[in-house]
Design an enzyme around this catalytic site. Structure first.
Site, short mmCIF file in Angstrom:
data_model
loop_
_atom_site.label_atom_id
_atom_site.label_comp_id
_atom_site.label_asym_id
_atom_site.label_seq_id
_atom_site.Cartn_x
_atom_site.Cartn_y
_atom_site.Cartn_z
N GLY A 80 -16.83 18.44 -5.29
CA GLY A 80 -16.48 17.84 -4.01
C GLY A 80 -15.54 16.65 -4.14
N SER A 89 -12.20 16.25 -4.84
CA SER A 89 -10.91 16.28 -4.14
C SER A 89 -11.09 16.23 -2.64
CB SER A 89 -10.12 17.53 -4.55
OG SER A 89 -10.84 18.70 -4.23
N ASP A 145 -9.91 25.10 -0.54
CA ASP A 145 -10.11 26.45 -1.05
C ASP A 145 -11.54 26.67 -1.53
OD1 ASP A 145 -9.67 24.69 -3.15
OD2 ASP A 145 -8.55 26.12 -4.37
N LYS A 179 -10.29 53.09 32.52
CA LYS A 179 -9.21 52.60 31.65
C LYS A 179 -8.11 51.90 32.44
CE LYS A 179 -10.07 56.06 28.06
NZ LYS A 179 -11.12 56.84 28.76
N ARG A 228 -1.74 13.11 2.02
CA ARG A 228 -0.93 13.22 0.82
C ARG A 228 -1.74 12.81 -0.40
NH1 ARG A 228 4.52 13.54 1.43
NH2 ARG A 228 4.77 12.56 -0.62
#
Length: 463
Positions: free
Chosen positions: A389, A391, A384, A97, A357
Site C-alpha cells: 500500500g 505507493s 493497479d 418491441k 505527480r
C-alpha cells in the site's frame, strides 16, 4: 393498486415453481371450427389456450404483430384476451418491441398500457433512455429491453466491439441503470451471452426466448441465468396437439433445470479477466524482486493492459462495479500503472480524472496534481494492485495535502501483503476485485498454472 409486474411474476414462480411464459402468437391455421363458430376465432383461440396452460405459467406473452396482421377483429381480441389472462391471475408481457421518442413514445405507452392494459412490454434500446422513460411512469409496469436477441443475425450489430466489449454488454449495464423495472431480453440460443449479461446485471430480470422451436437449450440457459429468469415458449405449446400436456412437460423441464442451477455456485464475475491477464503475459511465475524489495515467485505487470484494449476495458468494468457503491467527485490514478487504468475507468463511469505527480513540477505552476479539482471534493484513488500500500498512501498524502477528501482506494488485485491493514491505519478503505489467492485458484483450475507452482505461490502468501 395491483402489485408490480415483477412482484406478480415472482409470486407465481415461487407458488407454482415455474419460469415458463406461454407465448401467444396466433395463426388462423390453428383455429378450430369451434373457434370460428364463436364469431371471433382470435378471442376464442386465446381464451382456450390460456385456460389450458394457466397453472403452468408465470406469465403470458402475446405478440402484437400477429394480432395487428389480423386487423381490427384481432386487435379487439387481443385486448379481451389480456383481460381474460388477468382474470386467471396471469401477468401479461406484451411483445411489441417499440422504440421511439417524444410524443410517439408516449402514444405507444398509452396504447400498450391504457388501451390494451398490458403489465410489461418489450422495447428497443437503440434510441436510448428517452424511448424507454414513457413506459416507466406507472410503478406497476415494467419493460424488457432487447439486449442480445435469439436470431442468428443478432451478431451483425449486437456483438460489435465498443470500447473493447460487445455492444450488448453495454446495453445490459446501461439499460438496467435506468430503473429497477427494466429487464433484458437475451436469447436462449446464446447461453454464453446469457452468462455475460447475468454477470453484468446480477439483479435484473431476464427474458430468455429461443427455447422450443428455435432449439435453445433450457438447461444451459437457466444455468447461465440462475435467477429472475422468464422463459417464453410459443409455437411448441400453441401449435401442439395437446397444449396442456406440452406446457406441463416444458414446465417440468424448466423446473428441473432451475433446481440444478440453484445448487451450482456461480463462477466469479472476474474469472474471464483473470484468464485474459495470464494470456497477455501480465501474470508470470519465477523469481522476481518487487518494488517493495520483497522476493516473489509471481510477478504481475498490469501495465501490459494498455497494449490490449479489450482486456483494459474488461478491467475498467471491474473497477466500475466497486465505484457504483462509493460516493466521489473525481477519480485519481497513481503513476504510472494507474494512469491508463484510471483513464479507462474514468471513461467507463464518465467521471473527471486527476493524478498526483511523483515529483512536483519545477517549472510553470509547479503543480503536484494534474487536472482540475476543488478543495473539499471526494476522490477515489485507482491503482493497479496493492502489495504493502506504499505507493497508494503516497498518492493519498499528496491529494489530502491539496485539501481533497480521500477515503477509498480501488485496485484490481490485492496481493495480501499488508496493504489493507496499512491503508486502514491511515483511514483509507481498500476495495479489490480479486485477491491474489483467488486469481491463482482460477489459473490452476483452468490448467494455466501447474500444481507445483500453485503450491509454491500459496506457501509464499502464507509466509
Amino acid at each position: 393498486m395491483r402489485d408490480s409486474f415483477f412482484e406478480r411474476v415472482a409470486e407465481r414462480q415461487e407458488r407454482l415453481n415455474t419460469p415458463l411464459c406461454v407465448g401467444l402468437d396466433p395463426r388462423p391455421a390453428w383455429f378450430t371450427p369451434e373457434d370460428h363458430a364463436t364469431g371471433n376465432p382470435w378471442l376464442a383461440w386465446g381464451r382456450r389456450l390460456l385456460d389450458a396452460v394457466a397453472e403452468y405459467a408465470c406469465c403470458v406473452k402475446p405478440n402484437i404483430a400477429f394480432y395487428e396482421a389480423g386487423g381490427l377483429e384481432a386487435l379487439d381480441a387481443l385486448r379481451q384476451t389480456i383481460a381474460h389472462a388477468h382474470a386467471l391471475g396471469l401477468p401479461v408481457l406484451l411483445d411489441a418491441k417499440r422504440g421511439d421518442i417524444g410524443s410517439t413514445a408516449d402514444a405507444y405507452a398509452r396504447a400498450c398500457y391504457e388501451w390494451l392494459d398490458a403489465d410489461a412490454v418489450t422495447l428497443s434500446p437503440y434510441l436510448g433512455e428517452d424511448a424507454v422513460r414513457p413506459f416507466l411512469q406507472d410503478p406497476r409496469r415494467a419493460v424488457f429491453v432487447l439486449c442480445h436477441t435469439s436470431n442468428p443475425a443478432a451478431r451483425d450489430v449486437q456483438t460489435l466491439p465498443v470500447y473493447g466489449r460487445p455492444l450488448y454488454e453495454h446495453v445490459a449495464r446501461t439499460a438496467t441503470a435506468w430503473s429497477d423495472r427494466v429487464g433484458l431480453v437475451v436469447g436462449a440460443t446464446y447461453p454464453d451471452a446469457v452468462a455475460r449479461v447475468r454477470a453484468l446485471a446480477p439483479d435484473a430480470w431476464l427474458l430468455l426466448p429461443g427455447v422450443g422451436a428455435q432449439g435453445g437449450d433450457p438447461v444451459a440457459t437457466l444455468h447461465a441465468a440462475r435467477q429472475r429468469a422468464i422463459v417464453p415458449v410459443s409455437r411448441a405449446i400453441a401449435a401442439a396437439e395437446d397444449p396442456l400436456n406440452a406446457a406441463r412437460t416444458l414446465r417440468d423441464t424448466l423446473r428441473n433445470a432451475q433446481a440444478t442451477a440453484d445448487t451450482t455456485p456461480p463462477p466469479p464475475a472476474w474469472r474471464d479477466l483473470a484468464l485474459a491477464l495470464h494470456r497477455i503475459g501480465a501474470i508470470q511465475f519465477g523469481e522476481f524482486t518487487l518494488a517493495s524489495g520483497k522476493q516473489s515467485p509471481i510477478y504481475i505487470d498490469l501495465r501490459l493492459m494498455a497494449s490490449h484494449p479489450d482486456v483494459l476495458a474488461r478491467a475498467a468494468y471491474c473497477y466500475a462495479e466497486h465505484l457504483r457503491t462509493l460516493v466521489y467527485d473525481r477519480i485519481a490514478g497513481i503513476p504510472y500503472a494507474g494512469l491508463p487504468i484510471g483513464t479507462a475507468v474514468a471513461l467507463t463511469v464518465n467521471a473527471p480524472f486527476i493524478y498526483p505527480r511523483k515529483e512536483a513540477k519545477t517549472y510553470g505552476r509547479a503543480r503536484t496534481i494534474e487536472g482540475a479539482y476543488n478543495a473539499g471534493e471526494r476522490v477515489v484513488v485507482v491503482e493497479d494492485l496493492a502489495t504493502t500500500g506504499g505507493s497508494a498512501l503516497k498518492g493519498v498524502h499528496t491529494l489530502r495535502e491539496a485539501g481533497l477528501v480521500v477515503e477509498d482506494v480501488v485496485v484490481l488485485i490485492d496481493r495480501e501483503s499488508g496493504a489493507r491493514e496499512n491503508l486502514a491505519a491511515q483511514g483509507v478503505r481498500l476495495h479489490a476485485t480479486m485477491r491474489l489467492r483467488d486469481l491463482l485458484r482460477v489459473l490452476h483450475e483452468a490448467q494455466a498454472l501447474d500444481a507445483e507452482m500453485y503450491a509454491a505461490v500459496l506457501r509464499y502468501l502464507e509466509s
